[in-house]
Design a protein around this motif. Structure first.
Motif, short mmCIF file in Angstrom:
data_model
loop_
_atom_site.label_atom_id
_atom_site.label_comp_id
_atom_site.label_asym_id
_atom_site.label_seq_id
_atom_site.Cartn_x
_atom_site.Cartn_y
_atom_site.Cartn_z
N SER A 205 1.01 4.14 -2.86
CA SER A 205 0.81 5.56 -2.52
C SER A 205 1.94 6.41 -3.10
CB SER A 205 0.73 5.74 -1.01
OG SER A 205 -0.36 5.00 -0.47
N GLN B 235 0.83 -1.20 0.00
CA GLN B 235 0.00 0.00 0.00
C GLN B 235 0.87 1.26 0.00
OE1 GLN B 235 -2.62 0.23 3.34
NE2 GLN B 235 -3.75 2.01 2.58
N ASP B 236 1.95 1.24 0.77
CA ASP B 236 2.85 2.39 0.80
C ASP B 236 3.51 2.61 -0.56
OD1 ASP B 236 4.32 4.49 2.15
OD2 ASP B 236 6.06 3.18 1.94
#
Length: 732
Positions: free
Chosen positions: A632, A628-629
Motif C-alpha cells: 500500500s 500488504q501495508d
C-alpha cells in the motif's frame, strides 16, 4: 607355405588329394581368423614369446610392453621401429628420462588408435575396448618405477571377493562399485587417452564424462564401467543408423541431416504440442538441423511441422510451465519461440515424477542450436561448420549412451555436451574463442605419407576434421561433396607430450566456476526469511550511512549552533576554493586504503559473523498484513509520482495560464543564471539555501515561503487521464 604333392601310386589318390586340399583350405581359414583375432589380442602373463612376437622394451613396465606389442601388431611394425619413429618425430624435450616412457606410450597409443578406428564396427569389438582401457593403465604405469609406486599405494586395498572385484546394484539409478584399484584408471589417464578417439570423448568434456562414469566408484574407472559405456555408445550409434525408411518419409531430411533422437512413439509416453489453449499428441524428432513434430492422426502421422535450429531466426529455447487449456501447472515443457512462428510453441514431456525427460530434450536441442549459432558467428567454411556440427552430434551420442546405460544426468556445470558446457561455465566464451582459433586451420588434405611411403612421416600440426572423420568411419556422411580419405592420419585435439589450448582455457574456467560456486554457497547461507528480518539486516548493514545522515540532519536543524556554523564555514570555504571536486576522489582513496589495511593485518583470519538482532517472530497472518501495508505504501508513492507528472503536463500545456507564465519566466531566469554564473557559486548558493533553512534568523521566513509554494502547487490541476480497456475478442 609349400605343398608337397603326393604320388598317385595307391588306388585312393584322387580322393586323398581332395581331402588334403580341403584340410589345407580349412587350416588356411583358421590361420586367417587367428591372425585377425590376434590383432588386438593381449599377451598373457608368463607366456613364451614366439619368433614373430614383438620384443619387450626394457624401459617399459609389463603392462606398457603389452600395450606397445599390441600397437605394433596393429601398425604392422616392430617395437624397435616404433622407437626409431618416436625418436624422429618427437622433439628431444619430450624424450627426457622422466617422461620418455609415458610419451612413448602416448605415441604408440595414438597411432594405433588412428588405425584401429578405421574398422566400421570398432566400438562393438571387445578387444578394441580392452586395448584402449589398457592404454590408460599403461599411461599411469609406463615404467617399472611408476608401477612399483602404484603397487605400494594400493597395498592392502583388495576387493572382498576372490576375483579382485565385485559389482552390486542398490537401485536402478545408484550403483555401488568395489574394485581392485590395480585394475582401475584415473582421470588423468582417461583425459589423455580417450579423446584420441573422437567418438569416445571430447577434450572439452572428457573430465566431466569421467565423473559421470565414476560417480559411484570413488572416481576410479573400472573396465566393466568403461566397457558398458562403449557398448551403450555402440548401441546408440547403431540405433541412429537404423532410423530410415518409409516410417520417416514425412520429414524430408536435407542432405547430410542426421536424426539424433526421437520421442513420442510409445503411446504411454506421448509428446504434447501446445499452441495457445490447444494441445495435440505426436512424435518429436531432433536432427542436426531442426526439430520436427508430427501430429498423430487416425493411426498415422500428419505432415511434420519444422522448427528450424540452423538459421538465424532469433530462436529461444527454455523450460516452461504448461498444462491443459493453457494452465501453468506442470514444469515439464520446452518453449520454442522464433521469428518464424506467430506465437510460442510448447513441447510437453509428461512423466509421473520429475522432469528428467524434459531436461534431456532441452539439453540436446540447445546443443544443436548453440552449435549452429557458434558456426554463424565465426563465418566458417563448409568443412569447419561440418566439424562444429559433428562435435555436437558426437556429444549428443555420448549423452544418450550415459543416460541409457547409467540413468544419470550430469549437473549444470558437469555436462558432457561441449557447447552447453561453454555456455554454462564462467569464461566459457574463452573456450569457444580458443576452439574457433583452432578450427581456422582445419583442413581435409592433411599429408599422411612422405616420399618414401612411410606412414610415420613427421606430421605438420595442422588440425584435421576429426569429428567429421569419426562420423564418416561410423557410417554418417555430413558432406558428400567433400571426399574424406579413410587413410587420413587424424591430427586432433590430443598430441604427444603437448597440452591442448582448449585444456588450458577449460582449466581456467573451472577455477572460476569453483570460486563462483563457493561465493554462491556463501550467499545461500546468509539468506534470511521474513520482511522484518531482512529489514533489520539491512538497517544494521547501513548503520554507518544512517548514522552519518542523522549527524548531517542534526547539523542542518541547528540544534548546536556553534557546530553548525563551523560546518557551514568549512563547506563554504571548500566550495569557494574549488576543492569540492576532490571530495569524491578522497573518499574513494580512503576506502581503498582501509581495504588494503584490513587485507594486510587480517591475513589468514576468518571474517567474524555479522550480528543482527532479529525482530519478534510473527505468524503468517501478521507477515501477510505487513506485506500488504508495504505494498500500500509503494502504491501511494507511485500515485504521488503520477500526480506530480500529470501536474507538470498541465503546466506544459498551459491548463492554468497564470501559473504557466510564472514557470516560464522562472525557467528563463534560471537559464540566464546557469549560463553566466560559475558552477561553484551555484553549488555554494544551493548549499547555503538548504543548510540555513532551519537557522533561527531564517526559519520563520523559510516556513512562510514553503507554505506559499505548497499552496500554489495545490492549485495546479492534474491533466486528465482516460483508461482504455483492451479488446479481448482475439484472446477469446
Amino acid at each position: 607355405m609349400e605343398v608337397v604333392p603326393h604320388g598317385g601310386g595307391d588306388g585312393g589318390g584322387g580322393d586323398g588329394s581332395g581331402n588334403k586340399m580341403g584340410t589345407l583350405l580349412e587350416n588356411f581359414m583358421r590361420s586367417q581368423r587367428s591372425s585377425l583375432r590376434s590383432l588386438f589380442q593381449r599377451k598373457k602373463p608368463g607366456a613364451v614369446d614366439d619368433a614373430d612376437s614383438p620384443r619387450p622394451l626394457p624401459f617399459l613396465s609389463p603392462v606398457a610392453n603389452s600395450v606397445v606389442s599390441r600397437c605394433s601388431r596393429i601398425l604392422k611394425v616392430s617395437t624397435e621401429e616404433l622407437c626409431h619413429h618416436f625418436d624422429e618425430e618427437i622433439p628431444e624435450s619430450a624424450r627426457q628420462p622422466s617422461v620418455n616412457a609415458r610419451n612413448f606410450v602416448e605415441f604408440c597409443s595414438y597411432k594405433a588408435m588412428n588405425v584401429a578406428t578405421k574398422a566400421p564396427d570398432y566400438l562393438g569389438d571387445k578387444e578394441f575396448r580392452r586395448l584402449t582401457f589398457d592404454m590408460m593403465l599403461a599411461w599411469e604405469s609406463p615404467d617399472v618405477a611408476s608401477e612399483v609406486l602404484a603397487k605400494e599405494k594400493n597395498t592392502g586395498k583388495e576387493a572382498e571377493d576372490g576375483d579382485g572385484w565385485s559389482f552390486f546394484y542398490t537401485a536402478s539409478t545408484t550403483m555401488a562399485v568395489q574394485v581392485d584399484n590395480k585394475k582401475t584408471a584415473g582421470i588423468d589417464a582417461f583425459a589423455r587417452i580417450a579423446p584420441a578417439c573422437a567418438a569416445i570423448a571430447d577434450v572439452i568434456t572428457v573430465k566431466n564424462l569421467f565423473y559421470a562414469l565414476t560417480g559411484s566408484s570413488c572416481n576410479q574407472l573400472h573396465f566393466l564401467l568403461y566397457d558398458k559405456y562403449l557398448r551403450s555408445l555402440d548401441k546408440v550409434i547403431k540405433a541412429v543408423k537404423s532410423v530410415s525408411g518409409p516410417t520417416f518419409a514425412n520429414l524430408q531430411l536435407a542432405e547430410g541431416e542426421i536424426i539424433l533422437d526421437i520421442d513420442g512413439t510409445v503411446p504411454l509416453q506421448p509428446v504434447l504440442q501446445h499452441i495457445g489453449i490447444s494441445a495435440w499428441p505426436g512424435r518429436l524428432t531432433l536432427t542436426s538441423y531442426a526439430l520436427y513434430f508430427e501430429s498423430l492422426g487416425v493411426g498415422v502421422y500428419d505432415k511434420a511441422v519444422i522448427y528450424d535450429l540452423a538459421t538465424d531466426t532469433k530462436q529461444v529455447l527454455k523450460p516452461e510451465l504448461t498444462g491443459p487449456l493453457g494452465a501453468r501447472l506442470f514444469d515439464r515443457a520446452v518453449m520454442y519461440k522464433s521469428a518464424s512462428v506467430l506465437e510460442p510453441v510448447y513441447m510437453e514431456f509428461p512423466e509421473l515424477k520429475g522432469s528428467s525427460r524434459r531436461d534431456y530434450w532441452l539439453d540436446i536441442c540447445l546443443e544443436v542450436l548453440r552449435a549452429h549459432r557458434f558456426a554463424r558467428k565465426n563465418n566458417f567454411r563448409e568443412i569447419q561448420r561440418a566439424e562444429i556440427i559433428a562435435r555436437a552430434i558426437l556429444g549428443i551420442f555420448r549423452y544418450r549412451a550415459i543416460r541409457e546405460a547409467f540413468n544419470i544426468f550430469p549437473s549444470n556445470y558437469k555436462t558432457i555436451l561441449p557447447y552447453n558446457l561453454a555456455e554454462s561455465l564462467p569464461g566459457g566464451d574463452v573456450i569457444l574463442e580458443t576452439l574457433a582459433s583452432r578450427l581456422e586451420f582445419v583442413k581435409v588434405d592433411v599429408p599422411c605419407h612422405d616420399d618414401s611411403g612411410s606412414p610415420f612421416t613427421k606430421q605438420k600440426k595442422i588440425p584435421s576434421p576429426v569429428s567429421v572423420l569419426a562420423l564418416y568411419r561410423l557410417g554418417f556422411i555430413l558432406l558428400k561433396e567433400i571426399k574424406l580419405d579413410i587413410d587420413l592420419v587424424a591430427v586432433g585435439d590430443v598430441c604427444v607430450a603437448e597440452i591442448n589450448p582448449l585444456e588450458t582455457a577449460l582449466k581456467n574456467s573451472i577455477l572460476d566456476t569453483g570460486r563462483a560456486e563457493a561465493a554462491q554457497a556463501s550467499v545461500d547461507q546468509v539468506k534470511v526469511e521474513g520482511i522484518d528480518t531482512n529489514v533489520a539486516v539491512m538497517k544494521e548493514l547501513l548503520f554507518p550511512v544512517i548514522a552519518l545522515a542523522s549527524r548531517l540532519q542534526s547539523l542542518a536543524s541547528w540544534e548546536d549552533a556553534l557546530k553548525s556554523i563551523v560546518f557551514l564555514g568549512l563547506v563554504c570555504y571548500t566550495i569557494h576554493r574549488g576543492w569540492i571536486q576532490y571530495v569524491f576522489p578522497v573518499i574513494l582513496v580512503s576506502l581503498a586504503l582501509v581495504m588494503l589495511w584490513r587485507r594486510y593485518f587480517n591475513r589468514g583470519k576468518s571474517l567474524e559473523a555479522f550480528r543482527v538482532t532479529p525482530p519478534p517472530n510473527r505468524n503468517a497472518v501478521e507477515q501477510l498484513l505487513t506485506l500488504q501495508d508495504a505494498i500500500s505504501q509503494v502504491e501511494a508513492l507511485i500515485q504521488a509520482a503520477n500526480i506530480v507528472l500529470l501536474k507538470i503536463r498541465a503546466l506544459l500545456f498551459a491548463v492554468v495560464p497564470q501559473a504557466t507564465d510564472r514557470v516560464a519566466l522562472l525557467l528563463i531566469i534560471m537559464a540566464v543564471v546557469f549560463a553566466f554564473m560559475p558552477p561553484r557559486y551555484l553549488i555554494l548558493l544551493a548549499f547555503v539555501e538548504v543548510f540555513t533553512r532551519e537557522m533561527p534568523l531564517r526559519k520563520e521566513s523559510s516556513n512562510r515561503w514553503l507554505r506559499r509554494m505548497r499552496e500554489w502547487w495545490i492549485r495546479i490541476p492534474a491533466a486528465p487521464v482516460q483508461l482504455i480497456k483492451t479488446d479481448d475478442k482475439k484472446n477469446n
